[in-house]
Design an enzyme around this catalytic site. Structure first.
Site, short mmCIF file in Angstrom:
data_model
loop_
_atom_site.label_atom_id
_atom_site.label_comp_id
_atom_site.label_asym_id
_atom_site.label_seq_id
_atom_site.Cartn_x
_atom_site.Cartn_y
_atom_site.Cartn_z
N GLU A 130 51.51 56.40 70.99
CA GLU A 130 51.80 56.66 72.39
C GLU A 130 51.03 57.90 72.85
OE1 GLU A 130 55.99 57.17 72.96
OE2 GLU A 130 55.83 57.02 75.13
N ARG B 84 64.13 65.37 65.37
CA ARG B 84 62.85 66.09 65.34
C ARG B 84 62.90 67.32 64.44
NH1 ARG B 84 61.70 66.23 71.89
NH2 ARG B 84 62.92 64.37 72.36
N SER C 202 62.63 54.74 73.96
CA SER C 202 62.93 53.61 73.06
C SER C 202 63.65 52.45 73.74
CB SER C 202 63.80 54.03 71.85
OG SER C 202 63.32 55.19 71.26
N ARG D 51 50.75 64.91 75.37
CA ARG D 51 51.32 64.75 74.04
C ARG D 51 50.75 63.47 73.43
NH1 ARG D 51 57.09 63.12 74.20
NH2 ARG D 51 56.37 61.20 73.25
N GLN E 242 53.52 44.62 68.12
CA GLN E 242 52.75 45.42 67.15
C GLN E 242 53.30 45.20 65.75
OE1 GLN E 242 53.62 49.38 68.61
NE2 GLN E 242 51.78 49.43 69.91
N PRO E 243 52.46 45.32 64.73
CA PRO E 243 53.01 45.37 63.37
C PRO E 243 53.93 46.59 63.27
CG PRO E 243 50.59 45.39 63.34
CD PRO E 243 51.00 45.52 64.77
N LYS F 271 51.60 51.10 78.94
CA LYS F 271 50.97 51.23 77.62
C LYS F 271 49.72 50.35 77.47
CE LYS F 271 54.85 53.06 74.91
NZ LYS F 271 56.02 53.06 75.84
N GLU G 137 51.30 60.57 76.03
CA GLU G 137 52.25 60.93 77.09
C GLU G 137 51.63 61.98 78.00
OE1 GLU G 137 54.70 60.96 78.90
OE2 GLU G 137 56.51 60.16 77.98
N1 LIG Z 1 54.60 49.73 65.77
C1 LIG Z 1 55.60 50.54 65.43
N2 LIG Z 1 55.83 50.82 64.11
C2 LIG Z 1 56.85 51.63 63.73
N3 LIG Z 1 57.70 52.21 64.61
C3 LIG Z 1 57.52 51.97 65.93
C4 LIG Z 1 56.45 51.13 66.40
N4 LIG Z 1 56.53 51.08 67.75
C5 LIG Z 1 57.59 51.86 68.10
N5 LIG Z 1 58.19 52.40 67.01
C6 LIG Z 1 59.37 53.27 67.00
O1 LIG Z 1 60.04 53.16 68.25
C7 LIG Z 1 60.02 54.41 68.95
C8 LIG Z 1 59.80 54.18 70.44
O2 LIG Z 1 58.58 53.48 70.66
P1 LIG Z 1 57.42 54.06 71.57
O3 LIG Z 1 56.25 53.17 71.43
O4 LIG Z 1 57.21 55.50 71.27
O5 LIG Z 1 58.00 53.85 73.04
P2 LIG Z 1 58.77 54.81 74.07
O6 LIG Z 1 57.88 54.88 75.24
O7 LIG Z 1 60.07 54.09 74.35
O8 LIG Z 1 58.96 56.15 73.41
C9 LIG Z 1 58.94 55.22 68.28
O9 LIG Z 1 59.21 56.62 68.39
C10 LIG Z 1 59.01 54.73 66.83
O10 LIG Z 1 60.08 55.35 66.12
MG LIG Z 2 57.82 57.35 72.18
#
Ligand SMILES: Nc1ncnc2c1ncn2[C@@H]1O[C@H](COP(=O)(O)OP(=O)(O)O)[C@@H](O)[C@H]1O
Ligand SMILES: [Mg+2]
Length: 308
Positions: A270, A221, A145, A255, A176-177, A93, A272
């Site tokens: 993200e 979803r 996740s 994506r 991240q916030p 990332k 993908e």
């Molecule tokens: N900064 C954020 N604010 C709110 N929700 C987050 C944040 N980062 C991650 N999430 C939640 O966690 C999930 C997984 O994080 P993500 O960055 O998509 O990593 P992964 O590669 O595991 O899918 C996201 O789908 C979202 O629901």
């Molecule tokens: Mg994700």
């Protein structure tokens, strides 16, 4: 014409790959000879395929060096979709920093390298984001996740422990916030084939207030039409990726996941480009669109091989 395609999975992931049956059938419809293969099957001679398409080898997170070695081996004997440099760049990332550098709006991210002091790193993040009531700590390389956790500002000890644990495992970590618009509107995942928007879904928030982390199952979803501003940001992210990687043609698939920030503008959470879940059951015609794009790409690939 070369139309022999491997659709790559791993056996434990195949049962949760809801796109696979739809894509497999759609491939048949357009005359592609598709075979579902595990990347871990030692008996497959990958050079008998005209192309190898990454679909659901999702357990690779546990075997990253072996998976990359396998991708390299395949790339040497046939065409890997998406190509190896794309897959490699997209695994980590840190690409968010490249996108931000190209002017794409991304979720504000602080990268913490192994060896850093978790207390110092976290306090620096909190000082920089003094309006963030909650924040997220997650590994730079991860999926599904895994090890993603949400903390409130008052739970510094728990966050330091989680951050420290990941750093001790030699992982790069992102802080991240927590973007709370996701609690009201979910995230929007936009799917593109050959650079063209196909469909989008809404994914509900996966990080629950009590610390529980949900997996992105089908139940999380729903179909959703992406808005104009979401499509603009997603297209900008794909363009920036293509420019960064110096690609000569649009990405065969991709994506882009977006969440809205405090000012309601979409931000990239993200991107993908390796083995995205494509949510095809929520947009049935999408499988036919993808198969058509693959078919064209296969044709171009075999032409290129002949003229080489
Ligand atoms: N900064 C954020 N604010 C709110 N929700 C987050 C944040 N980062 C991650 N999430 C939640 O966690 C999930 C997984 O994080 P993500 O960055 O998509 O990593 P992964 O590669 O595991 O899918 C996201 O789908 C979202 O629901
Ligand atoms: Mg994700």
């Amino acid at each position: 014409m070369g139309n022999h395609l491997a659709l790559v999975t791993d056996m434990p992931s195949l049962v949760i790959d809801y796109d696979m049956p739809l894509l497999f059938d759609a491939c048949q419809e357009v005359g592609i000879k598709a075979e579902i293969c595990s990347w871990q099957d030692p008996d497959i001679a990958w050079d008998r395929f005209d192309a190898v398409l990454l679909r659901s080898p999702w357990r690779y997170v546990d075997n990253l060096p072996q998976f990359l070695e396998w991708c390299e081996r395949v790339s040497n004997v046939t065409s890997l979709f998406n190509p190896l440099p794309v897959v490699r760049w997209n695994l980590d990332k840190h690409y968010l920093a490249d996108l931000a550098g190209a002017g794409v709006p991304v979720v504000p991210s602080r990268f913490v390298p192994p060896g850093a002091d978790p207390v110092v790193a976290l306090r620096a993040f909190l000082a920089e984001h003094d309006g963030a009531e909650e924040f997220v700590v997650k590994p730079a390389v991860g999926a599904y996740s895994r090890d993603v956790q949400r903390f409130s500002r008052s739970a510094e000890d728990g966050a330091v422990a989680h951050l420290g644990k990941l750093l001790d495992q030699d992982q790069h970590v992102i802080v991240q916030p927590y973007l709370d618009a996701i609690d009201r509107a979910g995230e929007t995942d936009l799917i593109y084939f050959d650079g063209v928007y196909s469909h989008a879904i809404r994914k509900r928030a996966l990080l629950l207030p009590d610390g529980t982390v949900d997996e992105p199952t089908q139940q999380a979803r729903a179909a959703r039409a992406a808005t104009k501003d979401e499509r603009a940001v997603a297209a900008a992210a794909l363009d920036a990726a293509a420019a960064h990687l110096k690609l000569r043609e649009p990405l065969l698939y991709g994506r882009v996941d977006l969440v809205r920030g405090a000012d309601d503008k979409p931000l990239v959470l993200e991107l993908e480009l390796g083995e995205p879940s494509l949510s095809m059951p929520f947009a049935k015609a999408s499988a036919a669109r993808f198969a058509q794009a693959i078919s064209v790409r296969l044709e171009e690939t075999s032409l290129k091989r002949k003229t080489r």
